[in-house]
Each structure stands twice: as structure tokens, then as C-alpha cells.
Scaffold this active site. Structure first.
Site, PDB file in Angstrom:
ATOM      1  N   TYR A   1       0.806  -1.224   0.000  1.00 38.10           N
ATOM      2  CA  TYR A   1       0.000   0.000   0.000  1.00 38.10           C
ATOM      3  C   TYR A   1       0.840   1.276   0.000  1.00 38.10           C
ATOM      4  O   TYR A   1       0.284   2.372  -0.019  1.00 38.10           O
ATOM      5  CB  TYR A   1      -0.936   0.008   1.206  1.00 38.10           C
ATOM      6  CG  TYR A   1      -1.937  -1.123   1.182  1.00 38.10           C
ATOM      7  CD1 TYR A   1      -3.014  -1.111   0.303  1.00 38.10           C
ATOM      8  CD2 TYR A   1      -1.789  -2.226   2.018  1.00 38.10           C
ATOM      9  CE1 TYR A   1      -3.925  -2.154   0.262  1.00 38.10           C
ATOM     10  CE2 TYR A   1      -2.697  -3.278   1.992  1.00 38.10           C
ATOM     11  CZ  TYR A   1      -3.761  -3.238   1.113  1.00 38.10           C
ATOM     12  OH  TYR A   1      -4.659  -4.276   1.070  1.00 38.10           O
TER      13      TYR A   1
ATOM     14  N   HIS B   1      -4.681   6.279  -0.790  1.00 37.49           N
ATOM     15  CA  HIS B   1      -5.326   6.089   0.510  1.00 37.49           C
ATOM     16  C   HIS B   1      -4.346   6.228   1.673  1.00 37.49           C
ATOM     17  O   HIS B   1      -4.770   6.385   2.817  1.00 37.49           O
ATOM     18  CB  HIS B   1      -5.967   4.703   0.547  1.00 37.49           C
ATOM     19  CG  HIS B   1      -7.377   4.695   1.069  1.00 37.49           C
ATOM     20  ND1 HIS B   1      -8.156   5.832   1.222  1.00 37.49           N
ATOM     21  CD2 HIS B   1      -8.165   3.668   1.495  1.00 37.49           C
ATOM     22  CE1 HIS B   1      -9.347   5.503   1.701  1.00 37.49           C
ATOM     23  NE2 HIS B   1      -9.372   4.204   1.876  1.00 37.49           N
TER      24      HIS B   1
ATOM     25  N   ASN C   1     -10.563   0.768   7.277  1.00 37.63           N
ATOM     26  CA  ASN C   1     -11.965   0.720   7.702  1.00 37.63           C
ATOM     27  C   ASN C   1     -12.161   0.545   9.201  1.00 37.63           C
ATOM     28  O   ASN C   1     -13.264   0.749   9.709  1.00 37.63           O
ATOM     29  CB  ASN C   1     -12.695  -0.397   6.963  1.00 37.63           C
ATOM     30  CG  ASN C   1     -12.835  -0.128   5.482  1.00 37.63           C
ATOM     31  OD1 ASN C   1     -12.364   0.887   4.979  1.00 37.63           O
ATOM     32  ND2 ASN C   1     -13.485  -1.020   4.772  1.00 37.63           N
TER      33      ASN C   1
ATOM     34  N   ASP D   1      -6.571  11.166   3.392  1.00 42.07           N
ATOM     35  CA  ASP D   1      -6.697  11.468   1.971  1.00 42.07           C
ATOM     36  C   ASP D   1      -8.093  11.998   1.669  1.00 42.07           C
ATOM     37  O   ASP D   1      -9.052  11.714   2.382  1.00 42.07           O
ATOM     38  CB  ASP D   1      -6.427  10.204   1.148  1.00 42.07           C
ATOM     39  CG  ASP D   1      -7.439   9.100   1.451  1.00 42.07           C
ATOM     40  OD1 ASP D   1      -8.276   8.792   0.592  1.00 42.07           O
ATOM     41  OD2 ASP D   1      -7.403   8.544   2.569  1.00 42.07           O
TER      42      ASP D   1
ATOM     43  N   ASN E   1     -13.775   6.139   4.700  1.00 45.65           N
ATOM     44  CA  ASN E   1     -14.144   5.084   5.648  1.00 45.65           C
ATOM     45  C   ASN E   1     -13.346   5.120   6.944  1.00 45.65           C
ATOM     46  O   ASN E   1     -13.845   4.701   7.996  1.00 45.65           O
ATOM     47  CB  ASN E   1     -14.019   3.715   4.992  1.00 45.65           C
ATOM     48  CG  ASN E   1     -15.135   3.444   4.004  1.00 45.65           C
ATOM     49  OD1 ASN E   1     -16.249   3.943   4.156  1.00 45.65           O
ATOM     50  ND2 ASN E   1     -14.848   2.670   2.967  1.00 45.65           N
TER      51      ASN E   1
END
Length: 217
Positions: free
Chosen positions: A36, A41, A88, A113, A134
Site C-alpha cells: 500500500y 489512501h 476501515n 486522503d 471510511n
């Protein structure tokens, strides 16, 4: 003043700072794992990682389901937090850290973000809804409040309305966007420091809508 007196004074100042209680949380949002890195994100993680690279701060202790580190920001002692629960469930780490240090929501600053802002643009808000993010949504749920300041880091809008949002935020920045996002992430931590020292209104006035994408300004 002798060199020994200077070192003694520095040690005393260091000890005094260390004795100060944690007064604020500064939370950078993202997803853990190298896959990631450099994704849209992970702008919140990137902001804190850049701050670490510039200052030598370490955010490497596992606590509250997060990597944490203590330091000074805006003249106050701060716990820097990188939740390791995936985006999340970010609120679990924030809730636990806030409860442990008895930090009210208004002293929890979240760096996240924002797909509604152009790459490199910032937006400071004293409170508000999740706006479809989220991580913010989960923090609101676990704190039971929307009354926490946030610094939104623009990561760019979807190329077209039908583009899958998950694919977009988990996509990586282009080479052309790298300088802009790095500057925005640096400014995001500066905005957090301004929130702590001067309040959200002052930070919003200084940082909202400003983009240093062109010419480094």
C-alpha cells in the site's frame, strides 16, 4: 556558561519535555503493508513518515493496535498514531489511545486522503461528517463524535464518474504527482502544528486551498 552547564541545561529541558503529559493525538490514516506504499489512501501515513524522515522522530512502538511515537508539535506533547487495523477499522486504535490518555475528540487531529481535492491541495476542518472516507467514518463511530479536527490531503478526483473508487484510492501516484503530494504531506503536519498552537481557524486560513504543485510554492 561552561559546556557542562550547556549540556546540563539541555538535559533538564529534555527531561521537562518528557515529563509533560500527552495532550494531543495526531493520527495519520492508511493501510499497513508495503503493497500500500505510495497509494492515494495512504496519504496520512505518508505525512507522518515524511515528518519522521525530516525530524528523526520514531513512530515504531506497537500499542493500541497502532504504531505510535511521542514528540513535540505546536508546543505540546503529542502522540503520533498510525493505526495498523486497515483503514476501515482505524477508529479502534484512535478510541483506545484517546481513552488511555483521556484526550477529548477536539484534541484528536486526523490526517487523511480526500478524493474531492486536487493533488497537493489541503483542507482543514474543525469537525464534520466522514465525507465518504471510511477511516474517518470509523473514527466518528468509535469516538461517538464528529467534533475532531482533520487535515484533508488532496489525492485527486477519479478520472471519470464510473471509475471504481476502491481501485482509485488504492492506486499509486504518478511520477508527475510525487512532488505535489510530498509537499502537501509536509504542509499537513505543519497544519496540525498550527491547529495545536493557534486553533483550526488560523490553520484553515493559512493552509486551505493552497497547492505548492507548481514551482514549489
Amino acid at each position: 556558561m561552561s559546556v557542562f552547564d550547556i549540556f546540563k541545561k539541555l538535559d533538564e529541558e529534555k527531561a521537562a519535555k518528557a515529563a509533560q503529559p500527552i495532550e494531543w493525538l495526531v493520527v495519520g490514516l492508511g493501510n499497513p503493508g508495503s503493497k500500500y506504499d505510495n497509494t492515494r489512501h495512504n496519504a496520512g501515513f505518508r505525512a507522518l513518515e515524511g515528518y519522521c524522515a525530516r525530524t528523526g522522530l520514531k513512530i515504531d512502538k506497537m500499542k493500541f493496535k497502532a504504531l505510535v511515537g511521542e514528540g513535540m508539535l505546536g508546543g505540546r506533547r503529542v502522540l503520533f498514531v498510525k493505526p495498523q487495523t486497515f483503514m476501515n477499522l482505524s477508529g479502534e486504535a484512535v478510541r483506545d489511545a484517546a481513552a488511555f490518555y483521556k484526550i477529548p475528540p477536539e484534541r484528536v487531529i486526523v490526517l487523511s486522503d480526500d478524493v474531492s481535492l486536487d493533488v497537493g491541495t489541503l483542507r482543514v476542518r474543525p469537525k464534520g461528517s466522514a465525507g465518504g472516507q471510511n477511516g474517518l467514518k470509523n473514527i466518528i463511530y468509535h469516538l461517538g463524535s464528529e467534533e475532531f479536527p482533520r487535515v484533508k490531503i488532496g489525492v485527486g478526483k477519479k478520472p471519470h464518474p464510473d471509475y471504481d473508487l476502491a481501485a482509485w484510492v488504492l492506486g499509486k501516484f504518478t511520477a508527475e504527482e510525487q512532488k505535489a503530494i510530498d509537499r502537501a504531506c509536509e504542509d499537513a503536519v505543519s497544519a496540525a502544528a498550527c491547529i495545536i498552537a493557534e486553533g483550526c481557524a488560523a490553520a484553515a486560513q493559512k493552509f486551505n486551498g493552497k497547492c505548492r504543485m507548481e514551482n514549489g510554492k
